[in-house]
Design a protein around this motif. Structure first.
Motif, PDB file in Angstrom:
ATOM      1  N   CYS A 178      30.031  42.804  45.968  1.00  0.00           N
ATOM      2  CA  CYS A 178      29.405  42.672  44.653  1.00  0.00           C
ATOM      3  C   CYS A 178      28.897  44.039  44.221  1.00  0.00           C
ATOM      4  N   SER A 180      26.035  44.801  42.934  1.00  0.00           N
ATOM      5  CA  SER A 180      24.660  44.934  43.438  1.00  0.00           C
ATOM      6  C   SER A 180      24.312  43.573  44.025  1.00  0.00           C
ATOM      7  N   ILE A 181      23.217  43.534  44.773  1.00  0.00           N
ATOM      8  CA  ILE A 181      22.886  42.249  45.408  1.00  0.00           C
ATOM      9  C   ILE A 181      21.748  41.572  44.644  1.00  0.00           C
ATOM     10  N   CYS A 182      22.007  40.359  44.177  1.00  0.00           N
ATOM     11  CA  CYS A 182      20.985  39.624  43.422  1.00  0.00           C
ATOM     12  C   CYS A 182      19.837  39.245  44.365  1.00  0.00           C
ATOM     13  N   TYR A 184      18.226  36.595  44.758  1.00  0.00           N
ATOM     14  CA  TYR A 184      18.236  35.264  45.353  1.00  0.00           C
ATOM     15  C   TYR A 184      19.487  35.028  46.204  1.00  0.00           C
ATOM     16  N   CYS A 185      20.278  36.082  46.443  1.00  0.00           N
ATOM     17  CA  CYS A 185      21.584  35.877  47.094  1.00  0.00           C
ATOM     18  C   CYS A 185      21.437  35.444  48.550  1.00  0.00           C
ATOM     19  N   PHE A 187      24.546  34.596  50.110  1.00  0.00           N
ATOM     20  CA  PHE A 187      25.964  34.509  50.489  1.00  0.00           C
ATOM     21  C   PHE A 187      26.399  35.615  51.437  1.00  0.00           C
ATOM     22  N   SER A 189      26.748  38.796  50.695  1.00  0.00           N
ATOM     23  CA  SER A 189      27.683  39.712  50.033  1.00  0.00           C
ATOM     24  C   SER A 189      27.309  41.171  50.337  1.00  0.00           C
ATOM     25  N   GLY A 230      30.636  36.519  47.266  1.00  0.00           N
ATOM     26  CA  GLY A 230      30.943  37.739  46.553  1.00  0.00           C
ATOM     27  C   GLY A 230      31.455  37.565  45.126  1.00  0.00           C
ATOM     28  N   THR A 231      31.963  38.639  44.622  1.00  0.00           N
ATOM     29  CA  THR A 231      32.563  38.624  43.298  1.00  0.00           C
ATOM     30  C   THR A 231      33.972  39.198  43.405  1.00  0.00           C
ATOM     31  N   ARG A 265      30.274  38.068  38.022  1.00  0.00           N
ATOM     32  CA  ARG A 265      29.413  39.047  37.360  1.00  0.00           C
ATOM     33  C   ARG A 265      30.122  39.684  36.164  1.00  0.00           C
ATOM     34  N   ARG A 302      20.461  41.622  38.658  1.00  0.00           N
ATOM     35  CA  ARG A 302      21.845  41.569  38.158  1.00  0.00           C
ATOM     36  C   ARG A 302      21.987  42.699  37.156  1.00  0.00           C
TER      37      ARG A 302
HETATM   38  S1  SF4 Z   1      27.420  36.742  45.713  1.00  0.00           S
HETATM   39 FE1  SF4 Z   1      26.585  36.033  43.757  1.00  0.00          FE
HETATM   40  S2  SF4 Z   1      24.387  35.875  44.124  1.00  0.00           S
HETATM   41 FE2  SF4 Z   1      25.222  37.149  45.770  1.00  0.00          FE
HETATM   42  S3  SF4 Z   1      25.004  39.237  45.043  1.00  0.00           S
HETATM   43 FE3  SF4 Z   1      27.031  38.566  44.449  1.00  0.00          FE
HETATM   44  S4  SF4 Z   1      26.795  37.775  42.368  1.00  0.00           S
HETATM   45 FE4  SF4 Z   1      24.745  37.917  43.267  1.00  0.00          FE
END
Ligand code: SF4
Length: 501
Positions: A178, A180-182, A184-185, A187, A189, A230-231, A265, A302
């Protein structure tokens, strides 16, 4: 309400279910479980003492100060664990309602898939009305939630009828990067700028894993493909093109019912990437605003603007995408009814084909949770009124609920609901929730799920989350997958499914 809670049981049975119920009423409670018949020594604000007998269960609530309260109920027989568990949960739930003066929308259901229960009832021949009534009676589910579960399960059943649930499979491909890392993530990523050098070795390993899956699954029907993360659109247009070409070379991608790419994103989407998706048989994409309030976007990490979301959505429509999903999160820091109303109005204007409403879940590993103190002044608000508002808005847009799941530690104890226009439902989402078809998953952290006996038994083969380990230890993971696939295919053969064809 108390926050340090002792939970004592005379037998270690159903302790996780009782723990989950207490946490549903008191989300931030620290609960210490022990075996015994009396409150343990220690600095507790309250305790629950659970006593199992052959034909009954009793629960006593012991506050640090004030009167004890208790309830008991019958146990009809220990040989049926599911029924006994429900009987125990019924008693604990009623006592918690009595203590707190509150009820919960999902009653004493603590699992993440309440629609599975409704699905079972429908499969057993109950009407949607009887299913909703039974959920209210058996689990104290509110009328609205019980009706919602029955409605969704009915819709899911129809859609699942279109798929080869027994002999076919679906494919998940994970891209764990991703921009950047949100905040609340959860996952796992990876930030693209930090892990840039790992992208190519990752793709090489992934292509190998995809080749392995294609070889093992042979010409079994493939129903859906989902590229998530991820994205996935964090990749360059050229990398995405290579990935999609590889998938199309290995699998019958042009014949699947659904091919989704999470474009997630908005800051990763370009016209060039949309063209790459279009020239491949991608049928559904997701562009996720989460919120249309810039202040919140900045706060949650984000790195895109509200305007970017609007412009990439329009760009995707111009490129010819006729099945676009949008994800929103309710309960973000600092957001209440007004902010959500603003987001919904902006989304309504864009008119996506499906809308997924997530309630914020405070998972332990997220930065939002780790740095909770830092965000204390910011409120986290989620309420039945806000959830109702999202539902009304989705229905006004002509979208109907088609899948639902709950998460542990969800703000306000609500749920995530996917709404869609008829024919634009995300089939893969239904498969994930209802566990009616095997899903072969490739990529770091991806979890392959083997579904046996119409979902009665599930087995998993997990890939490691860590990028480097995924690349270095791929053979080990393929070996695990092979054992799982062999067992699964043998079951199909023995179970007569091959004969049906
Ligand atoms: S996987 Fe989703 S929540 Fe996690 S950083 Fe990437 S866009 Fe944000």
């Amino acid at each position: 309400m108390a926050s340090r809670i002792a939970m004592v049981l005379n037998r270690q049975t159903f302790e996780y279910d009782i723990h989950a119920l207490i946490r549903s009423f008191i989300p931030m409670a620290e609960i210490k479980i022990s075996c015994g018949e009396e409150m343990p020594e220690g600095d507790f604000d309250a305790g629950f003492v659970v006593t199992y007998e052959e034909t009954a269960v009793g629960v006593v609530y012991v506050p640090a100060q004030g009167e004890k309260q208790s309830l008991s109920g019958p146990i009809t027989g220990w040989n049926d664990r599911i029924r006994t568990k429900n009987e125990v949960k019924n008693v604990v739930y009623r006592l918690l309602c009595q203590i707190t003066g509150r009820t919960l929308p999902w009653g004493d259901l603590t699992g993440i898939r309440p629609t599975k229960i409704a699905m079972h009832m429908l499969e057993a021949g109950k009407s949607p009305e009887d299913t909703a009534a039974a959920m209210q009676e058996l689990y104290f589910t509110s009328r609205e939630k019980a009706q919602l579960a029955a409605e969704i399960a009915g819709r899911e059943r129809k859609l699942l009828g279109l798929l080869h649930t027994d002999e076919g499979y679906s494919l998940y491909v994970g891209i764990p990067f991703c921009p950047s890392i949100c905040l609340y993530c959860s996952f796992g990523s990876h930030r693209l700028d930090v892990y840039q050098k790992q992208v190519e070795p990752y793709l090489d390993t992934l292509f190998g894993e995809l080749g392995f899956i294609a070889g093992e699954m042979g010409d079994r029907p493939l129903d859906t493909i989902y590229i998530g993360g991820g994205t996935p659109t964090s990749l360059t247009a050229e990398q995405m093109d290579r990935l999609l070409a590889q998938i199309c070379r290995l699998f019958p991608a042009d014949k699947v019912r659904e091919f989704t790419v999470e474009a997630g994103r908005p800051d990763t989407i370009t016209r060039e990437k949309l063209e790459v998706l279009r020239k491949n048989p991608v049928s559904r994409i997701s562009i996720n605003p989460q919120t249309m309030n810039q202040e919140t976007l900045d706060l949650i990490g984000r790195k895109h603007t509200v305007e970017e979301t609007v412009s990439v959505f329009r760009m995707a429509r111009e490129a010819g995408f006729d099945n676009i999903n949008m994800d929103l999160i309710i309960g973000l820091p600092g957001e209440g009814k007004d902010e959500v109303a603003k987001t919904l109005a902006a989304v309504q204007e864009l008119s996506p084909d499906s809308l997924t409403i997530h309630s914020l879940a405070l998972k332990r590993a997220t930065r939002l949770n780790l740095f909770r103190d830092q965000y204390e002044p910011v409120s986290f608000e989620n309420s039945a009124a806000i959830m109702d508002m999202t539902e009304q808005c989705a229905r006004q847009m002509g979208l109907k609920p088609y899948y639902l799941y709950r998460q542990k530690n969800m703000a306000g104890n609500f749920e995530n609901v996917g709404y869609a226009r008829e024919g634009k439902e995300g089939l893969y989402n239904i498969l994930i929730m209802e566990e009616k078809q095997s899903i072969m998953a490739a990529g770091s952290g991806a979890s392959t799920k083997f579904v046996f006996e119409n979902g009665e038994r599930i087995e998993r083969a997990e890939n490691v989350k860590d990028l480097r380990s995924y690349i270095d230890r791929i053979d080990e993971m393929l070996m695990r997958k092979k054992i799982g696939i062999d067992t699964y295919l043998r079951r199909n053969k023995d179970g007569g499914l091959e004969k049906e064809g």
